[in-house]
Motif scaffolding. Structure first.
Motif, PDB file in Angstrom:
ATOM      1  N   VAL A  83       0.834  -1.199   0.000  1.00  0.00           N
ATOM      2  CA  VAL A  83       0.000   0.000   0.000  1.00  0.00           C
ATOM      3  C   VAL A  83       0.872   1.253   0.000  1.00  0.00           C
ATOM      4  O   VAL A  83       2.029   1.220   0.417  1.00  0.00           O
ATOM      5  N   LEU A  84       0.290   2.354  -0.455  1.00  0.00           N
ATOM      6  CA  LEU A  84       0.928   3.660  -0.417  1.00  0.00           C
ATOM      7  C   LEU A  84       0.033   4.599   0.373  1.00  0.00           C
ATOM      8  O   LEU A  84      -1.193   4.568   0.223  1.00  0.00           O
ATOM      9  N   ALA A  85       0.633   5.424   1.222  1.00  0.00           N
ATOM     10  CA  ALA A  85      -0.097   6.447   1.968  1.00  0.00           C
ATOM     11  C   ALA A  85       0.217   7.805   1.339  1.00  0.00           C
ATOM     12  O   ALA A  85       1.385   8.170   1.190  1.00  0.00           O
ATOM     13  N   MET A  86      -0.842   8.545   0.964  1.00  0.00           N
ATOM     14  CA  MET A  86      -0.676   9.832   0.308  1.00  0.00           C
ATOM     15  C   MET A  86      -1.333  10.927   1.131  1.00  0.00           C
ATOM     16  O   MET A  86      -2.466  10.762   1.600  1.00  0.00           O
ATOM     17  N   GLY A  87      -0.619  12.038   1.310  1.00  0.00           N
ATOM     18  CA  GLY A  87      -1.162  13.144   2.073  1.00  0.00           C
ATOM     19  C   GLY A  87      -0.146  14.251   2.234  1.00  0.00           C
ATOM     20  O   GLY A  87       0.749  14.408   1.397  1.00  0.00           O
ATOM     21  N   SER A  88      -0.284  14.998   3.339  1.00  0.00           N
ATOM     22  CA  SER A  88       0.581  16.159   3.591  1.00  0.00           C
ATOM     23  C   SER A  88       1.242  16.070   4.957  1.00  0.00           C
ATOM     24  O   SER A  88       0.977  16.887   5.837  1.00  0.00           O
ATOM     25  N   PRO A  89       2.109  15.070   5.175  1.00  0.00           N
ATOM     26  CA  PRO A  89       2.778  14.977   6.473  1.00  0.00           C
ATOM     27  C   PRO A  89       3.627  16.204   6.736  1.00  0.00           C
ATOM     28  O   PRO A  89       4.422  16.621   5.888  1.00  0.00           O
ATOM     29  N   LEU A  90       3.425  16.806   7.920  1.00  0.00           N
ATOM     30  CA  LEU A  90       4.162  17.999   8.323  1.00  0.00           C
ATOM     31  C   LEU A  90       4.049  19.128   7.292  1.00  0.00           C
ATOM     32  O   LEU A  90       4.947  19.964   7.152  1.00  0.00           O
TER      33      LEU A  90
ATOM     34  N   GLN B 136      -4.437  -1.804   9.714  1.00  0.00           N
ATOM     35  CA  GLN B 136      -3.120  -1.437  10.235  1.00  0.00           C
ATOM     36  C   GLN B 136      -2.106  -1.515   9.099  1.00  0.00           C
ATOM     37  O   GLN B 136      -2.134  -2.449   8.289  1.00  0.00           O
ATOM     38  N   THR B 137      -1.237  -0.520   9.015  1.00  0.00           N
ATOM     39  CA  THR B 137      -0.263  -0.477   7.939  1.00  0.00           C
ATOM     40  C   THR B 137       1.119  -0.086   8.446  1.00  0.00           C
ATOM     41  O   THR B 137       1.245   0.623   9.447  1.00  0.00           O
ATOM     42  N   SER B 138       2.146  -0.553   7.723  1.00  0.00           N
ATOM     43  CA  SER B 138       3.512  -0.159   8.045  1.00  0.00           C
ATOM     44  C   SER B 138       3.917   1.106   7.292  1.00  0.00           C
ATOM     45  O   SER B 138       5.000   1.646   7.533  1.00  0.00           O
ATOM     46  N   ALA B 139       3.062   1.589   6.360  1.00  0.00           N
ATOM     47  CA  ALA B 139       3.352   2.846   5.666  1.00  0.00           C
ATOM     48  C   ALA B 139       3.374   3.975   6.693  1.00  0.00           C
ATOM     49  O   ALA B 139       2.505   4.047   7.566  1.00  0.00           O
ATOM     50  N   ALA B 140       4.356   4.839   6.600  1.00  0.00           N
ATOM     51  CA  ALA B 140       4.511   5.906   7.592  1.00  0.00           C
ATOM     52  C   ALA B 140       3.298   6.825   7.602  1.00  0.00           C
ATOM     53  O   ALA B 140       2.888   7.350   6.567  1.00  0.00           O
ATOM     54  N   ILE B 141       2.705   7.013   8.795  1.00  0.00           N
ATOM     55  CA  ILE B 141       1.593   7.937   9.002  1.00  0.00           C
ATOM     56  C   ILE B 141       2.088   9.002   9.972  1.00  0.00           C
ATOM     57  O   ILE B 141       2.286   8.734  11.149  1.00  0.00           O
ATOM     58  N   ASN B 142       2.295  10.204   9.474  1.00  0.00           N
ATOM     59  CA  ASN B 142       2.851  11.295  10.270  1.00  0.00           C
ATOM     60  C   ASN B 142       1.842  12.430  10.403  1.00  0.00           C
ATOM     61  O   ASN B 142       0.824  12.457   9.690  1.00  0.00           O
TER      62      ASN B 142
END
Length: 357
Positions: free
Chosen positions: A156-163, A199-205
């Protein structure tokens, strides 16, 4: 373990998570001595080819999905959102919008901010829908996947605006499904208890909240919402442990908000228990152990207690938390269903009037 929401400027902590058991095996192989040089050459040639194929898959997914992701700026927080339809509806987390009625939205692919207004916030599931005053060119509705098809090990890929880094992408796998997570109320938290999370291991910041968790078919399978923190590290992040609200729940809530301007029915029946998957002697999933069953909850009123292992709901065999969630998804609050469970060595049945999630 505590968990905190993935958005900027307002770090938060949540209650402990329910654990699930798992087992793994390593498989090795061998070949005749004369075959070794051939196997080695074949492996060396295949590795870069496979890596290139995967890299191309990543690029294709990013190209397909990033135009469906936005950054959301509220007065006291920053998060992400996913374009829900061509009319400019954006689905995000309730904790991202907070108490704000008017927000600023920027496409992950760039451009000028656009104003948006809150349509409805549903803190009980930590979901909200906002609507753009005008739809910027290039934005497109996301395609949502089938939650029943999500399984451990999927990339999976996590897409967004971390920080605040708009349009960022991280990669990982689906680490588990069927997690139940409770949010705190401090620092703007909704206090929601959310079931069947991915639950995912992709970084969620901080800043990822409300964005997109995407499979390699360019389908949104969840909305990243929580990242784990370790109290023993002073509340620091526990790397590789994040949680996303499943697409099925997102659609159930968002469809009602878009149609009616509010959530009229969560549509999710519940036994009102905390549970975990248990394994049998062969390390196969064998049921759901009741960890907590409040006396005023559906299962508690029917006589179920902590330690009981649920093995059947109506005509459906229950082997895991996921199978229990799927069985409940086809039922409604108030329905009566025969629940089969094991207490000690005895198998028992109880008629449960289902509650609401």
């Amino acid at each position: 373990m505590d968990v905190s929401r993935g958005h900027a400027r307002t770090p938060r902590r949540l209650l402990p998570l329910t654990a699930a058991l798992c087992a793994a095996a390593l498989v090795g192989g061998c070949s005749a001595e004369g075959d070794a040089p051939v196997r080695e050459r074949s492996t060396q040639a295949a590795v870069p080819l496979a890596a290139n194929d995967l890299q191309d898959d990543y690029r294709a997914v990013i190209k397909n999905v990033l135009p469906s992701v936005v950054q959301i700026d509220a007065a006291n927080s920053l998060g992400s959102g996913v374009v829900y339809d061509a009319a400019g509806h954006i689905v995000t987390n309730a904790h991202v919008v907070g108490q704000e009625k008017n927000l600023k939205v920027t496409a992950a692919t760039g451009g000028q901010p656009v104003t948006a207004r809150l349509v409805f916030s549903y803190p009980e599931q930590d979901l909200a829908v906002i609507r753009l005053a005008s739809v910027p060119q290039g934005l497109k509705p996301a395609r949502f996947g089938d939650s029943a098809a999500v399984d451990m090990g999927q990339i999976v890929l996590a897409m967004g605006s971390p920080l605040g880094l708009s349009g960022s992408v991280t990669q990982g796998i689906v680490s588990a499904t069927g997690r139940t997570v409770s949010e705190g109320r401090t620092g703007g938290g909704t206090g929601a208890t959310i079931g069947n999370m991915v639950q995912t291991s992709a970084a969620i910041n901080p800043g990822n909240s409300g964005g997109a968790l995407v499979n390699l078919n360019s389908e949104v399978i969840g909305i990243p919402t929580l990242a784990a923190t370790d109290p023993e590290m002073g509340g620091g992040s526990a790397a590789g442990i994040g949680f996303a609200i499943p697409a099925s729940m997102v659609r159930t809530v968002a469809d009602q908000i878009v149609k009616d301007g509010k959530v009229t029915d969560s549509g999710r029946a519940a036994l009102n228990i905390t549970g975990r998957t248990v394994l049998d002697d062969d390390y196969e999933p064998a049921g759901v152990a009741v960890v907590e069953a409040p006396a005023n909850g559906a299962a508690g009123r029917a006589g179920l207690k902590p330690g009981d292992v649920i093995t059947r709901l109506g005509d459906t065999d229950i082997t895991t938390i996921t199978s229990l969630s799927e069985a409940l998804a086809s039922l409604r609050p108030g329905d009566k269903v025969t629940t089969t469970y094991v207490r000690g060595t005895a198998t028992r049945k109880a008629e449960v009037t289902l509650g609401e999630m």
